[in-house]
Each structure stands twice: as C-alpha cells, then as structure tokens.
Design a protein around this motif. Structure first.
Motif, PDB file in Angstrom:
ATOM      1  N   ASN A  86       0.824  -1.220   0.000  1.00 41.32           N
ATOM      2  CA  ASN A  86       0.000   0.000   0.000  1.00 41.32           C
ATOM      3  C   ASN A  86       0.852   1.261   0.000  1.00 41.32           C
ATOM      4  O   ASN A  86       0.626   2.186   0.785  1.00 41.32           O
ATOM      5  CB  ASN A  86      -0.940   0.007   1.211  1.00 41.32           C
ATOM      6  CG  ASN A  86      -0.184   0.060   2.533  1.00 41.32           C
ATOM      7  OD1 ASN A  86       0.970  -0.366   2.620  1.00 41.32           O
ATOM      8  ND2 ASN A  86      -0.833   0.569   3.572  1.00 41.32           N
TER       9      ASN A  86
ATOM     10  N   TRP B  40      -0.260   4.878   1.220  1.00 37.57           N
ATOM     11  CA  TRP B  40      -1.627   5.248   0.878  1.00 37.57           C
ATOM     12  C   TRP B  40      -2.489   5.065   2.128  1.00 37.57           C
ATOM     13  O   TRP B  40      -2.866   3.943   2.497  1.00 37.57           O
ATOM     14  CB  TRP B  40      -2.146   4.370  -0.257  1.00 37.57           C
ATOM     15  CG  TRP B  40      -1.241   4.370  -1.467  1.00 37.57           C
ATOM     16  CD1 TRP B  40      -0.538   5.417  -1.969  1.00 37.57           C
ATOM     17  CD2 TRP B  40      -0.951   3.254  -2.317  1.00 37.57           C
ATOM     18  NE1 TRP B  40       0.178   5.037  -3.075  1.00 37.57           N
ATOM     19  CE2 TRP B  40      -0.061   3.701  -3.315  1.00 37.57           C
ATOM     20  CE3 TRP B  40      -1.363   1.918  -2.338  1.00 37.57           C
ATOM     21  CZ2 TRP B  40       0.431   2.865  -4.320  1.00 37.57           C
ATOM     22  CZ3 TRP B  40      -0.883   1.083  -3.340  1.00 37.57           C
ATOM     23  CH2 TRP B  40       0.006   1.559  -4.315  1.00 37.57           C
ATOM     24  N   LYS B  41      -2.823   6.155   2.788  1.00 33.23           N
ATOM     25  CA  LYS B  41      -3.604   6.090   4.029  1.00 33.23           C
ATOM     26  C   LYS B  41      -4.194   7.463   4.317  1.00 33.23           C
ATOM     27  O   LYS B  41      -3.841   8.461   3.673  1.00 33.23           O
ATOM     28  CB  LYS B  41      -2.713   5.657   5.197  1.00 33.23           C
ATOM     29  CG  LYS B  41      -1.601   6.657   5.514  1.00 33.23           C
ATOM     30  CD  LYS B  41      -0.853   6.289   6.787  1.00 33.23           C
ATOM     31  CE  LYS B  41       0.170   7.364   7.139  1.00 33.23           C
ATOM     32  NZ  LYS B  41       0.817   7.104   8.446  1.00 33.23           N
TER      33      LYS B  41
ATOM     34  N   THR C  96      -5.015  10.678   0.626  1.00 30.46           N
ATOM     35  CA  THR C  96      -5.837  10.891   1.822  1.00 30.46           C
ATOM     36  C   THR C  96      -7.213  11.464   1.494  1.00 30.46           C
ATOM     37  O   THR C  96      -8.205  11.122   2.139  1.00 30.46           O
ATOM     38  CB  THR C  96      -5.119  11.808   2.828  1.00 30.46           C
ATOM     39  OG1 THR C  96      -5.905  11.914   4.018  1.00 30.46           O
ATOM     40  CG2 THR C  96      -4.867  13.201   2.270  1.00 30.46           C
TER      41      THR C  96
ATOM     42  N   ILE D  79      -9.350   8.548   0.543  1.00 32.41           N
ATOM     43  CA  ILE D  79      -9.421   7.561   1.627  1.00 32.41           C
ATOM     44  C   ILE D  79     -10.291   8.071   2.768  1.00 32.41           C
ATOM     45  O   ILE D  79     -11.058   7.312   3.376  1.00 32.41           O
ATOM     46  CB  ILE D  79      -8.004   7.188   2.106  1.00 32.41           C
ATOM     47  CG1 ILE D  79      -7.307   6.363   1.007  1.00 32.41           C
ATOM     48  CG2 ILE D  79      -8.049   6.407   3.416  1.00 32.41           C
ATOM     49  CD1 ILE D  79      -5.849   6.085   1.273  1.00 32.41           C
TER      50      ILE D  79
ATOM     51  N   TYR E  79      -7.189   0.177   9.422  1.00 35.81           N
ATOM     52  CA  TYR E  79      -6.111   0.005   8.442  1.00 35.81           C
ATOM     53  C   TYR E  79      -5.988   1.233   7.549  1.00 35.81           C
ATOM     54  O   TYR E  79      -4.885   1.738   7.302  1.00 35.81           O
ATOM     55  CB  TYR E  79      -6.380  -1.246   7.604  1.00 35.81           C
ATOM     56  CG  TYR E  79      -5.560  -1.338   6.349  1.00 35.81           C
ATOM     57  CD1 TYR E  79      -4.168  -1.351   6.397  1.00 35.81           C
ATOM     58  CD2 TYR E  79      -6.179  -1.425   5.095  1.00 35.81           C
ATOM     59  CE1 TYR E  79      -3.415  -1.447   5.232  1.00 35.81           C
ATOM     60  CE2 TYR E  79      -5.433  -1.520   3.939  1.00 35.81           C
ATOM     61  CZ  TYR E  79      -4.051  -1.527   4.009  1.00 35.81           C
ATOM     62  OH  TYR E  79      -3.308  -1.616   2.863  1.00 35.81           O
ATOM     63  N   TYR E  80      -7.127   1.753   7.056  1.00 33.37           N
ATOM     64  CA  TYR E  80      -7.077   2.949   6.222  1.00 33.37           C
ATOM     65  C   TYR E  80      -6.511   4.143   6.990  1.00 33.37           C
ATOM     66  O   TYR E  80      -5.839   5.004   6.423  1.00 33.37           O
ATOM     67  CB  TYR E  80      -8.478   3.294   5.722  1.00 33.37           C
ATOM     68  CG  TYR E  80      -8.856   2.656   4.401  1.00 33.37           C
ATOM     69  CD1 TYR E  80      -8.005   2.705   3.301  1.00 33.37           C
ATOM     70  CD2 TYR E  80     -10.094   2.032   4.241  1.00 33.37           C
ATOM     71  CE1 TYR E  80      -8.360   2.150   2.089  1.00 33.37           C
ATOM     72  CE2 TYR E  80     -10.461   1.473   3.021  1.00 33.37           C
ATOM     73  CZ  TYR E  80      -9.587   1.528   1.952  1.00 33.37           C
ATOM     74  OH  TYR E  80      -9.943   0.982   0.744  1.00 33.37           O
ATOM     75  N   GLN E  81      -6.790   4.198   8.274  1.00 32.20           N
ATOM     76  CA  GLN E  81      -6.328   5.335   9.072  1.00 32.20           C
ATOM     77  C   GLN E  81      -4.841   5.253   9.409  1.00 32.20           C
ATOM     78  O   GLN E  81      -4.181   6.276   9.566  1.00 32.20           O
ATOM     79  CB  GLN E  81      -7.155   5.441  10.347  1.00 32.20           C
ATOM     80  CG  GLN E  81      -8.603   5.871  10.091  1.00 32.20           C
ATOM     81  CD  GLN E  81      -9.466   5.818  11.331  1.00 32.20           C
ATOM     82  OE1 GLN E  81      -9.225   5.001  12.235  1.00 32.20           O
ATOM     83  NE2 GLN E  81     -10.495   6.655  11.398  1.00 32.20           N
ATOM     84  N   THR E  82      -4.319   4.038   9.537  1.00 36.71           N
ATOM     85  CA  THR E  82      -2.924   3.874   9.953  1.00 36.71           C
ATOM     86  C   THR E  82      -1.990   3.464   8.822  1.00 36.71           C
ATOM     87  O   THR E  82      -0.787   3.752   8.870  1.00 36.71           O
ATOM     88  CB  THR E  82      -2.814   2.801  11.049  1.00 36.71           C
ATOM     89  OG1 THR E  82      -3.213   1.527  10.504  1.00 36.71           O
ATOM     90  CG2 THR E  82      -3.696   3.147  12.242  1.00 36.71           C
ATOM     91  N   GLY E  83      -2.523   2.760   7.828  1.00 31.46           N
ATOM     92  CA  GLY E  83      -1.670   2.223   6.775  1.00 31.46           C
ATOM     93  C   GLY E  83      -0.803   1.071   7.226  1.00 31.46           C
ATOM     94  O   GLY E  83       0.064   0.604   6.485  1.00 31.46           O
TER      95      GLY E  83
END
Length: 678
Positions: free
Chosen positions: A224, A239-240, A246, A249, A278-282
């Motif tokens: 990612n 990508w997060k 962002t 996301i 996961y999206y928030q932290t990557g």
C-alpha cells in the motif's frame, strides 16, 4: 450505440419493473465503441432484502465509488489530468459534435474511462487518439482555463507542452505494465507505483532488506505505498488517511463508518472497524488482522471487498491496485460451492502434485456464489467473474480463504454473447457446439468455482521460500496453478457423484472452450505484431501451448485446417486431462520451491510469443463478426426512497443510466484527489 437522454427522470414504478424483469427481457447493452461493449448486470433478489441490508449495501457501495480516482492515478501519473481535460472539452465543446475529430475524441474519452487511464485495460499498450494534437490543442485553448487541470502557476501552453507528448507519441509511456522479458520492468512500465528514476534492482534490494526469511507470518511488503526517491534515498509514500491519496481515503472511511450501524452481526462490524483502522494507519499488520476477520465472516449475507488488494498491475507483483465490490449471497447457487468447500480436503489429497506440497489439513475454505450490487476501482468497468482472497500465503495456510463466483456477471456475459456468431465461426463441429449449448454455462461457472475456491487455496510454500520469489512471473503462475487445478478435476467422477456436473461428458464443453481460447481466440485481444503482456492471457496460452506441444506425438490436440481456416480439435480428452495434471504438478513445484528460473522459462517459452500467421487469421475471421472482444459494465444507480417525514423507507435500483452519463456523474460526484499526486 444507445445513449438515452433524460433517463434519470424515470419513475420508481419503472425502476421496480426493471428490477423484476426476467433475464431474457432485461436490456443488457449500454454502449459500444472501439473494441468494447458496455453491458448492464441485473441484481436479482435485491428487492427482497431487508431495509437494513439495503442500507448496508448502500453505504458500502458509496465507499466502493469514493476511491475511483486512486486507480486512475496508480495506473499513470497523467491519467487524472488527461481524463479531466477531456471531460472539460466533452461537456463544453461548441463546435460540430458530429464531425470526425470530435467523435474521435469522444471515443478516446470513453476508452480512458473504461481503462481507468490511457493504457488498454487488458493489452497494457497505450492507445493513441484518433484525433490530432492540433485539434486537441485547439479545444484546450478554447476551454475556460479555470476548468482545466493546470499545475500551480502553469499556463495553458506550458500544460500542453507537458501533456501532448504523453497523449500522442507512441514511444512515451508505451506500456502500463511490463511483466516479461530481460529488461528493467520498473523502468519499462508507465504505471505510477514507483517514482521516476527508481530501478528494478533498487526495488528488489529495498524490500529484500526488510524481509526476515525466518518470519512465518510476513506482512505484504510494499502493498500500500508508492516507492520514490527523495534526495537520493528510497522512501515509501503510504496510501492512508493523512498520507498519499488521503482525500479519497477519508471519504471511503466516512462511508464505512456510516455502514457500521447496519452491520448484520458483530463479526461483520469488526471487519468494517478493522478496515477503517487500516485505512487510518496504513499499518500492514492491521491489514492482515482485517484479512483474517474477513475470512472468518462466513455467515453474513452481505459482503464486500474494499482496498489495496490485487497486485497484477505491479511488474513485481507487490503493490496493489485499489478495488471494490459489494455483493450479497445467492443462497440457491451457493449450495454448489458449499459442496466444493466441504470436500476441499478430498480434492487436496487427490491432487496430482507432490505430497510435500500439499496441505495436510485444509482450513477455513469457504466459497459462495454472489450477486454483485456495485463495482469500483480495478473491478470497474471490467470486472473479474470470481475472487479468492486473501493473497497472503500464511493467512491461507492458518486461517483459510474465501472464494466467490459472481454469477450475475457471468449471466450477463452469457446473455450478451448469444447469437453473435462467434462459436459458429471458431468451433470445429456440431458435436462441440451442442456440448457448449448444453453444458457451457454450467461448466464455465464450475471452472470458476474450482479455480477460486480450491485452486488458489491449494498447496503450500516450503519453509523459507519467499512469497515474492517468483517476481514478475508470480501472477501468471498463480493463475495457471488455479486454472490447472480446476481443469484437472472437471472430468473427475467425484463431481458427478457430488451432483456438480450432470454427467461424465459435461466437462468436455469447458475443455474445448479453454483450449480454443488459449490456442486461438484470445488472440483477438492482441494487436497484430504484438506479444501477450497480460497475466491471465499469459496463463491461458501457457497452459494451452504446453499441453498442445506435449500431446503432439499422440495427436491429443490438433490445429486442423478446413476451407482455409484453423480449428482446435481434441482427439483424446482423457490424455488431455493427464497432461493438465502433469503441468499442475510442475507449476505447484515451482510455486512451493520458489523456482524462479523454471517459472520464467515456462512463461517466456509458452505464454508470451504468438504465431503471427495464426494471429493474422484469427484477427481476420473475428473482424467479420463485428463482435467486441472486451466487455465491461455500468453500475445500477442506488436511490434512497423517503416518506413525507424524511424517513428512509426503501432503496431501489435504477438500471437506465447510460455509460457516458454514469462516467460524467462519477467524475463530478466521486472525484476527490488533486490532479497531481506527487
């Protein structure tokens, strides 16, 4: 081509009529241009779902559309600039819209929409506009500069000087992804997974330095992120939320949060929450935790995929494109896949592969047939017909995998292909035609079931083998392994005993179709003089050419001439099955041992090069049919129905939106990224 003006004004009654329309009355065709047909798919059973399920599907579907721009940018760093400039011209052009230059621009824009960029979605080559650079410049100069995707401080002329060569010069960014040949695959590829100046050797060294060969549960390194050079050093741009992409996301996360109150059960709620995290932290360990929870969610009727998942677009098979699907279970058809998954251990035990490479205990294999409701990212407009996830080998081994066959998509393909003359042109005899008519749809779906559920889920890596060790050939060989597993078992008496095939002859329909496609008809997707680049096409030709060659002494398969035309003739179906088994054993060995050189030789020797005379013949015969070799889909429009008090009472599907209409709406409603994401 039928783009119907004013279709968005249809009534709820008309929407309900379409929702309940029988398959034979449903209007599958949406548009036709270049080498593409755009279809509609029918979401049968949606109207019978509960309001809670519909609301869950609605917000998951919105999340599936929010990331659209991500894939455009991943495919090439100029894609968003080119798409947005073309949309400005298309919507504001005040010249003769029926004239050839504008019609060519319209076709080119439709191709950009379909391929999520300027490279063919399947063949990987950059397609060159049918209009001139002068016409393009004329249109840009007449456009409102405030609407154009200019860089900060850039003039229109400076922008034209930057972008025009990318559009019109074939040698610049000529291929989106290069996956074969003795060259620097990173440098040769035009995708945006790696920054300028980054080489393949540098990428391999960068990630090799992070891996621990003794780690039994490695993360998916590089999955990612974009790898770039800053001040001479390699740096990952993740990508997060708060990182690269962002803006999109954050919108995805908003919709996932809105979906939470409508989750069907606690584990589904936990899946969505972990994906948000996961999206928030990557963090890739969080991604693995999400994947494990997703595999364990086998009781929910509604399901989805959303995120950076498949790695076909990366030359090294590491970095994932953004994709999304939203669906609900087809309970009747799932009876078939449950029989398969319930017998997974039997299939693993009886595989022709070496026992060292077999799973002693098959865990967590679940499979179902689904009805897709919304497609997004790398699943739109072109979509897979089956999915098996997660991709991490250790998660498959310890927790299992989840497989789906998307039957309303296969049904749409089947309905759209009926009566187009393709089979009559390429099939050898009435006997094969009859088998395809009687068994083709059943065995094609069963092939997908076996491929996704058992093929991808079978086998093990030996201890210490790098999951990325097959490098550029990984995707092709993994698809070959899954296809071969399915092909080997299709004739097995076990399938008849389980009620999966109607009789012992049914499998021959899929065998013939597969060999005809791999040896001949898939070549219609390749321009004259070109080689095969796409992993799935590599896989199919690899298998077909290998069994053809190995079976030549006994004439198991022939390429026979009649009236100057070439046809595939299968003389010995039982021997063909044995050849599939031999190749399966070898591909599994390559995978289990990480034998890069053997894998490379298989792909390069059988999967890449094309017989130019046969290719020319196939192209000529196909051209006379006037059939588009590629198909994709528009999504239905989900509409909320509220009462006079503003309370949600229902969600209905509208199937009447046209292709261009949908793409322009998506460009307005779901476009969040800046034009240049650097």
């Amino acid at each position: 081509m039928a783009l119907i003006a004013g279709t968005m004004a249809c009534t709820n009654r008309r929407e309900q009529e379409l929702a309940h329309a029988p398959a034979e009355a449903f209007n599958y065709m949406a548009d036709r241009f270049a080498d593409i047909e755009v279809l509609r798919y029918q979401v049968s059973g949606f109207e019978s779902l509960s309001l809670q399920q519909k609301q869950l599907l609605y917000h998951l579907s919105e999340a599936a559309l929010m990331g659209r721009d991500i894939l455009f940018d991943q495919n090439n760093r100029y894609n968003l600039a080119i798409r947005r400039s073309l949309e400005v011209i298309y919507q504001n052009y005040d010249g003769d819209r029926s004239a050839a230059p504008f019609k060519a621009l319209e076709t080119y824009l439709k191709r950009v929409w379909f391929s999520n960029g300027i490279h063919h979605h399947y063949a990987e080559d950059k397609f060159i506009p049918g209009f001139t650079a002068e016409f393009f410049a004329h249109c840009i100069r007449r456009s409102d500069a405030a609407l154009l995707p200019l860089r900060n401080g850039q003039t229109v002329e400076q922008w034209l000087n930057e972008v025009t060569p990318v559009l019109f010069q074939p040698e610049i960014m000529s291929k989106r992804t290069v996956q074969s040949g003795d060259r620097d695959l990173i440098v040769a590829s035009a995708n945006n997974y790696y920054g300028e100046g980054v080489t393949m050797a540098e990428v391999e060294a960068f990630y090799a330095g992070q891996k621990d060969p003794a780690d039994p549960r490695p993360i998916s390194f590089g999955l990612n992120s974009r790898l770039v050079k800053e001040n001479g050093r390699l740096v990952e741009k993740v990508w997060k939320a708060g990182g690269l992409y962002t803006q999109a996301i954050e919108k995805i996360v908003e919709e996932l949060k809105k979906a939470l109150p409508f989750a069907e059960n606690e584990i589904q709620k936990a899946v969505i929450e972990k994906l948000i995290e996961y999206y928030q932290t990557g963090d890739l360990k969080t991604f693995d935790a999400y994947a494990i929870l997703w595999v364990q969610d086998v009781h929910s009727d509604v399901d989805f995929v959303n995120g950076f998942t498949e790695t076909y677009g990366d030359p090294l098979g590491m970095k994932a494109s953004w994709e999304a699907t939203v669906n609900f279970i087809n309970k009747e058809a799932t009876k078939r896949t449950r029989i398969i998954s319930d017998n997974a251990q039997w299939f693993e035990d009886h595989s022709p592969t070496d026992r060292r490479f077999k799973k002693k205990e098959v865990k967590g294999v679940s499979a179902k047939v689904i009805t897709v409701v919304m497609l997004g990212g790398d699943c739109y407009p072109a979509t897979p017909i089956g999915i098996n996830l997660p991709n991490a080998n250790w998660i498959r081994h310890e927790h299992g995998s989840k497989s789906v066959t998307i039957e309303n998509i296969t049904e749409a393909y089947d309905k759209a292909s009926q009566g187009n003359g393709f089979r009559e042109e390429f099939v050898w005899s009435d006997r094969e035609l009859a088998r395809l008519a009687d068994y083709g749809f059943v065995t094609d779906n069963l092939h997908t079931d076996l491929h996704e559920c058992l093929g991808h889920g079978s086998g093990i890596l030996l201890p210490g083998v790098d999951p990325d060790g097959l490098k550029a050939y990984s995707s092709t060989l993994e698809e070959a392994r899954a296809d071969l597993f399915a092909l080997y078992y299709l004739p097995d008496a076990k399938l008849v005993d389980l009620g999966l095939t109607p009789d012992a002859e049914a499998y021959k329909a899929e065998y013939y179709k597969y060999l005809m496609n791999g040896l001949m008809t898939q070549l219609v997707r390749v321009e004259a003089g070109k080689e095969i680049e796409e992993a799935h096409m590599h896989n199919r030709q690899l298998i077909a050419r290998w069994v053809y060659e190995k079976g030549t002494p006994e004439q198991v398969i022939e390429l026979r001439k009649r009236d100057g035309k070439t046809y595939v003739v299968i003389n010995d179906y039982e021997a063909l099955r044995n050849l599939f088994g031999q190749l399966l054993a070898e591909v599994q060995r390559i995978k289990s041992e990480g034998d890069y050189e053997a894998g490379k030789q298989l792909v390069e020797n059988y999967g890449v090069k094309i017989d130019p005379q046969l290719h020319a013949e196939v192209l000529e015969r196909y051209a006379k049919l006037n059939v588009a070799p590629y198909k994709g889909f528009v999504n239905p429009v989900m509409k909320e129905v509220k009462n006079s008090r503003g309370e949600m009472t229902d969600i209905v599907l509208d199937y009447t939106e046209g292709y261009a209409e949908q793409m322009l709406r998506y460009g307005k409603t779901y476009s969040f990224l800046p034009t240049y994401n650097e």
